[in-house]
Scaffold this motif. Structure first.
Motif, short mmCIF file in Angstrom:
data_model
loop_
_atom_site.label_atom_id
_atom_site.label_comp_id
_atom_site.label_asym_id
_atom_site.label_seq_id
_atom_site.Cartn_x
_atom_site.Cartn_y
_atom_site.Cartn_z
N LYS A 121 -14.37 81.20 62.21
CA LYS A 121 -15.10 80.10 61.56
C LYS A 121 -15.59 80.53 60.18
CE LYS A 121 -14.82 77.40 65.11
NZ LYS A 121 -13.85 76.35 65.13
N VAL A 122 -14.71 80.47 59.23
CA VAL A 122 -15.06 80.72 57.83
C VAL A 122 -14.58 79.54 57.01
CG1 VAL A 122 -15.10 83.25 57.96
CG2 VAL A 122 -12.97 82.07 57.40
N LYS A 123 -15.27 79.29 55.92
CA LYS A 123 -14.92 78.15 55.08
C LYS A 123 -13.64 78.42 54.28
CE LYS A 123 -17.11 74.91 51.94
NZ LYS A 123 -18.33 74.53 51.25
N PHE A 124 -13.41 79.67 53.93
CA PHE A 124 -12.24 80.05 53.14
C PHE A 124 -11.54 81.23 53.79
CE2 PHE A 124 -15.59 78.66 50.15
CZ PHE A 124 -14.98 77.52 49.66
N ILE A 125 -10.28 81.46 53.38
CA ILE A 125 -9.59 82.66 53.86
C ILE A 125 -9.35 83.67 52.73
CG2 ILE A 125 -8.47 81.48 55.77
CD1 ILE A 125 -5.86 81.71 54.12
N SER A 126 -9.45 83.21 51.51
CA SER A 126 -9.27 84.10 50.36
C SER A 126 -10.51 84.96 50.17
CB SER A 126 -9.02 83.27 49.10
OG SER A 126 -9.21 84.04 47.95
N LEU A 127 -10.31 86.24 49.97
CA LEU A 127 -11.43 87.16 49.76
C LEU A 127 -12.26 86.75 48.55
CD1 LEU A 127 -12.88 89.68 50.71
CD2 LEU A 127 -11.29 91.03 49.37
N VAL A 128 -11.59 86.33 47.48
CA VAL A 128 -12.29 85.89 46.27
C VAL A 128 -13.21 84.71 46.60
CG1 VAL A 128 -11.99 84.82 44.00
CG2 VAL A 128 -10.51 86.70 44.71
N ASN A 129 -12.70 83.72 47.31
CA ASN A 129 -13.50 82.55 47.65
C ASN A 129 -14.63 82.89 48.62
OD1 ASN A 129 -11.81 81.06 46.01
ND2 ASN A 129 -10.62 80.21 47.69
N LEU A 130 -14.36 83.75 49.57
CA LEU A 130 -15.41 84.15 50.51
C LEU A 130 -16.57 84.83 49.78
CD1 LEU A 130 -13.27 85.52 53.46
CD2 LEU A 130 -14.83 83.57 53.55
N ILE A 131 -16.25 85.71 48.88
CA ILE A 131 -17.30 86.42 48.14
C ILE A 131 -18.04 85.47 47.21
CG2 ILE A 131 -17.77 88.23 46.43
CD1 ILE A 131 -15.41 89.77 47.72
N ALA A 132 -17.30 84.58 46.54
CA ALA A 132 -17.93 83.64 45.61
C ALA A 132 -18.73 82.57 46.33
CB ALA A 132 -16.86 82.99 44.73
N GLY A 133 -18.37 82.29 47.58
CA GLY A 133 -19.06 81.22 48.31
C GLY A 133 -18.62 79.83 47.87
N LYS A 134 -17.50 79.77 47.18
CA LYS A 134 -16.94 78.49 46.72
C LYS A 134 -15.46 78.70 46.45
CE LYS A 134 -18.01 79.40 41.87
NZ LYS A 134 -18.73 78.96 40.69
N GLU A 135 -14.74 77.62 46.24
CA GLU A 135 -13.32 77.75 45.96
C GLU A 135 -13.11 78.10 44.49
OE1 GLU A 135 -9.48 75.45 47.38
OE2 GLU A 135 -10.45 74.40 45.71
N VAL A 136 -12.76 79.35 44.25
CA VAL A 136 -12.41 79.82 42.91
C VAL A 136 -10.90 79.69 42.74
CG1 VAL A 136 -12.32 81.83 41.38
CG2 VAL A 136 -14.37 81.39 42.75
N VAL A 137 -10.17 80.16 43.72
CA VAL A 137 -8.71 80.05 43.71
C VAL A 137 -8.29 79.10 44.82
CG1 VAL A 137 -8.32 82.34 42.72
CG2 VAL A 137 -8.43 82.09 45.19
N ARG A 138 -7.28 78.31 44.55
CA ARG A 138 -6.78 77.37 45.55
C ARG A 138 -6.14 78.15 46.69
NH1 ARG A 138 -8.91 73.37 43.15
NH2 ARG A 138 -7.87 72.20 41.53
N GLU A 139 -6.34 77.66 47.88
CA GLU A 139 -5.76 78.28 49.07
C GLU A 139 -4.65 77.37 49.59
OE1 GLU A 139 -9.10 79.00 51.65
OE2 GLU A 139 -9.74 80.71 50.45
N PHE A 140 -3.45 77.85 49.50
CA PHE A 140 -2.28 77.08 49.95
C PHE A 140 -1.88 77.58 51.33
CE2 PHE A 140 -2.17 76.93 45.31
CZ PHE A 140 -2.14 75.56 45.12
N ILE A 141 -2.38 76.90 52.35
CA ILE A 141 -2.18 77.32 53.73
C ILE A 141 -1.35 76.28 54.46
CG2 ILE A 141 -3.35 78.06 55.86
CD1 ILE A 141 -4.37 79.48 53.21
N GLN A 142 -0.41 76.75 55.26
CA GLN A 142 0.41 75.90 56.13
C GLN A 142 0.97 74.68 55.40
OE1 GLN A 142 1.26 76.60 59.44
NE2 GLN A 142 0.43 78.60 59.03
N GLN A 143 0.62 73.47 55.84
CA GLN A 143 1.19 72.25 55.27
C GLN A 143 0.76 72.03 53.82
OE1 GLN A 143 -1.01 72.31 57.76
NE2 GLN A 143 -2.76 71.05 57.16
#
Length: 88
Positions: free
Chosen positions: A12-34
């Protein structure tokens, strides 16, 4: 797809990117699955090369660096932040 669904249920995390997790927001887009289509990735790359999106991402990286640079090693700080986010 099945392994992604299982992971999504268990972790249960909001992001999977380490950059986004540390920033606490979407810095880089995460292109997952579909969401990982050639069109979407191409569009994001064009935005990174041509304009304001690039500035936003670079500023986000600066924020992440400032968070990690607390006088101790970046790996120690990263580990501490990852534990915080993963154990919440």
């Amino acid at each position: 797809a099945v392994s992604y669904l299982i992971a999504a249920i268990m972790v249960k995390v909001k992001f999977i990117s380490l950059v986004n997790l540390i920033a606490g927001k979407e810095v880089v887009r995460e292109f997952i699955q579909q969401n990982a289509s050639a069109e979407k990735i191409s569009s994001e790359l064009n935005q990174l090369l041509e304009g304001a999106r690039r500035s936003y991402v670079l500023h986000g990286y600066e924020e992440v660096l400032a968070r990690l640079d607390t006088g101790s090693s970046a790996s120690d700080n990263t580990a501490r932040l990852m534990n915080k986010y993963l154990l919440e």
